[in-house]
Write a protein that holds these residues in place. Sequence first.
Motif, mmCIF file in Angstrom:
data_model
loop_
_atom_site.group_PDB
_atom_site.id
_atom_site.type_symbol
_atom_site.label_atom_id
_atom_site.label_comp_id
_atom_site.label_asym_id
_atom_site.label_seq_id
_atom_site.Cartn_x
_atom_site.Cartn_y
_atom_site.Cartn_z
ATOM 1 N N CYS A 1 0.847 -1.184 0.000
ATOM 2 C CA CYS A 1 0.000 0.000 0.000
ATOM 3 C C CYS A 1 0.890 1.243 0.000
ATOM 4 C CB CYS A 1 -0.908 0.027 1.224
ATOM 5 S SG CYS A 1 -1.982 1.474 1.261
ATOM 6 N N ILE A 2 0.578 2.157 -0.900
ATOM 7 C CA ILE A 2 1.315 3.416 -0.984
ATOM 8 C C ILE A 2 0.332 4.521 -0.615
ATOM 9 C CG2 ILE A 2 2.585 4.969 -2.515
ATOM 10 C CD1 ILE A 2 3.030 2.358 -4.270
ATOM 11 N N ALA B 1 -2.982 3.878 -2.742
ATOM 12 C CA ALA B 1 -2.926 3.078 -3.961
ATOM 13 C C ALA B 1 -2.169 1.799 -3.638
ATOM 14 C CB ALA B 1 -2.225 3.848 -5.077
ATOM 15 N N TRP B 2 -2.604 0.701 -4.237
ATOM 16 C CA TRP B 2 -1.949 -0.585 -4.021
ATOM 17 C C TRP B 2 -1.034 -0.894 -5.189
ATOM 18 C CZ3 TRP B 2 -2.147 -3.209 0.469
ATOM 19 C CH2 TRP B 2 -3.088 -2.771 1.392
ATOM 20 N N SER B 3 0.095 -1.515 -4.918
ATOM 21 C CA SER B 3 1.077 -1.795 -5.956
ATOM 22 C C SER B 3 0.511 -2.671 -7.064
ATOM 23 C CB SER B 3 2.321 -2.446 -5.353
ATOM 24 O OG SER B 3 1.973 -3.657 -4.693
ATOM 25 N N ASP B 4 -0.458 -3.524 -6.757
ATOM 26 C CA ASP B 4 -1.065 -4.343 -7.809
ATOM 27 C C ASP B 4 -2.380 -3.742 -8.304
ATOM 28 O OD1 ASP B 4 -2.509 -4.904 -5.532
ATOM 29 O OD2 ASP B 4 -2.417 -7.075 -5.744
ATOM 30 N N GLY B 5 -2.710 -2.524 -7.868
ATOM 31 C CA GLY B 5 -3.898 -1.828 -8.347
ATOM 32 C C GLY B 5 -5.177 -2.419 -7.802
ATOM 33 N N ASN B 6 -6.239 -2.246 -8.556
ATOM 34 C CA ASN B 6 -7.564 -2.749 -8.200
ATOM 35 C C ASN B 6 -8.059 -3.646 -9.330
ATOM 36 O OD1 ASN B 6 -8.008 -1.195 -5.722
ATOM 37 N ND2 ASN B 6 -7.957 0.559 -7.086
ATOM 38 N N GLU C 1 -7.571 2.244 -11.694
ATOM 39 C CA GLU C 1 -6.434 3.004 -11.190
ATOM 40 C C GLU C 1 -6.949 4.206 -10.404
ATOM 41 O OE1 GLU C 1 -4.419 3.933 -14.808
ATOM 42 O OE2 GLU C 1 -4.026 1.829 -15.249
ATOM 43 N N PRO C 2 -6.502 4.361 -9.137
ATOM 44 C CA PRO C 2 -7.005 5.463 -8.312
ATOM 45 C C PRO C 2 -6.477 6.818 -8.795
ATOM 46 C CG PRO C 2 -5.285 4.288 -7.146
ATOM 47 C CD PRO C 2 -5.540 3.531 -8.417
ATOM 48 N N HIS C 3 -7.361 7.809 -8.776
ATOM 49 C CA HIS C 3 -6.999 9.178 -9.136
ATOM 50 C C HIS C 3 -7.630 10.129 -8.134
ATOM 51 C CE1 HIS C 3 -5.086 8.510 -13.060
ATOM 52 N NE2 HIS C 3 -5.880 7.460 -13.091
ATOM 53 N N TYR C 4 -6.970 11.264 -7.949
ATOM 54 C CA TYR C 4 -7.428 12.291 -7.019
ATOM 55 C C TYR C 4 -7.459 13.613 -7.768
ATOM 56 C CZ TYR C 4 -7.773 14.898 -2.640
ATOM 57 O OH TYR C 4 -8.200 15.701 -1.617
ATOM 58 N N CYS D 1 -11.108 19.620 -7.303
ATOM 59 C CA CYS D 1 -12.300 19.494 -6.462
ATOM 60 C C CYS D 1 -12.140 18.517 -5.299
ATOM 61 C CB CYS D 1 -13.499 19.076 -7.305
ATOM 62 S SG CYS D 1 -13.368 17.418 -8.012
ATOM 63 N N GLY D 2 -11.061 17.742 -5.281
ATOM 64 C CA GLY D 2 -10.816 16.829 -4.176
ATOM 65 C C GLY D 2 -11.549 15.504 -4.255
ATOM 66 N N VAL D 3 -12.131 15.185 -5.397
ATOM 67 C CA VAL D 3 -12.875 13.940 -5.549
ATOM 68 C C VAL D 3 -11.924 12.783 -5.861
ATOM 69 C CG1 VAL D 3 -14.561 12.721 -6.987
ATOM 70 C CG2 VAL D 3 -15.002 15.056 -6.258
ATOM 71 N N GLU D 4 -12.101 11.671 -5.138
ATOM 72 C CA GLU D 4 -11.347 10.456 -5.426
ATOM 73 C C GLU D 4 -12.179 9.598 -6.373
ATOM 74 O OE1 GLU D 4 -9.760 8.232 -2.115
ATOM 75 O OE2 GLU D 4 -9.781 10.047 -0.894
ATOM 76 N N SER D 5 -11.531 9.023 -7.382
ATOM 77 C CA SER D 5 -12.242 8.157 -8.312
ATOM 78 C C SER D 5 -11.287 7.097 -8.847
ATOM 79 C CB SER D 5 -12.827 8.970 -9.470
ATOM 80 O OG SER D 5 -11.782 9.594 -10.196
ATOM 81 N N ASN D 6 -11.861 6.079 -9.440
ATOM 82 C CA ASN D 6 -11.074 5.036 -10.087
ATOM 83 C C ASN D 6 -11.273 5.137 -11.586
ATOM 84 O OD1 ASN D 6 -9.901 3.655 -7.863
ATOM 85 N ND2 ASN D 6 -11.892 2.807 -7.387
#
Length: 72
Positions: A4-5, A18-23, A52-55, A59-64
């Motif tokens: 986990c990063i 974010a996880w090294s192996d993603g989602n 892949e996680p993005h921020y 606006c501060g929204v987290e999404s994949n």
Amino acid sequence: MAECIRLVYSGCGNAIEAWSDGNPFYLDEAGNKVYAYHPDHLELDKCIANDEPHYCLSCGVESNIDSRLTTR
């Protein structure tokens, strides 16, 4: 084993992990995403893509973001 990063933004203190192996995911019979993670290798073998996680810094929204999507 996945790592986990955790990224912390110094300006506002918000963080995203974010996880090294993603989602990794596969689609079930209804077309819904089913996530599979290490060490469940039987489920991982079914995976077709990775979210892949993005921020959003605006606006501060987290999404994949689905790795099957291409950006141009």
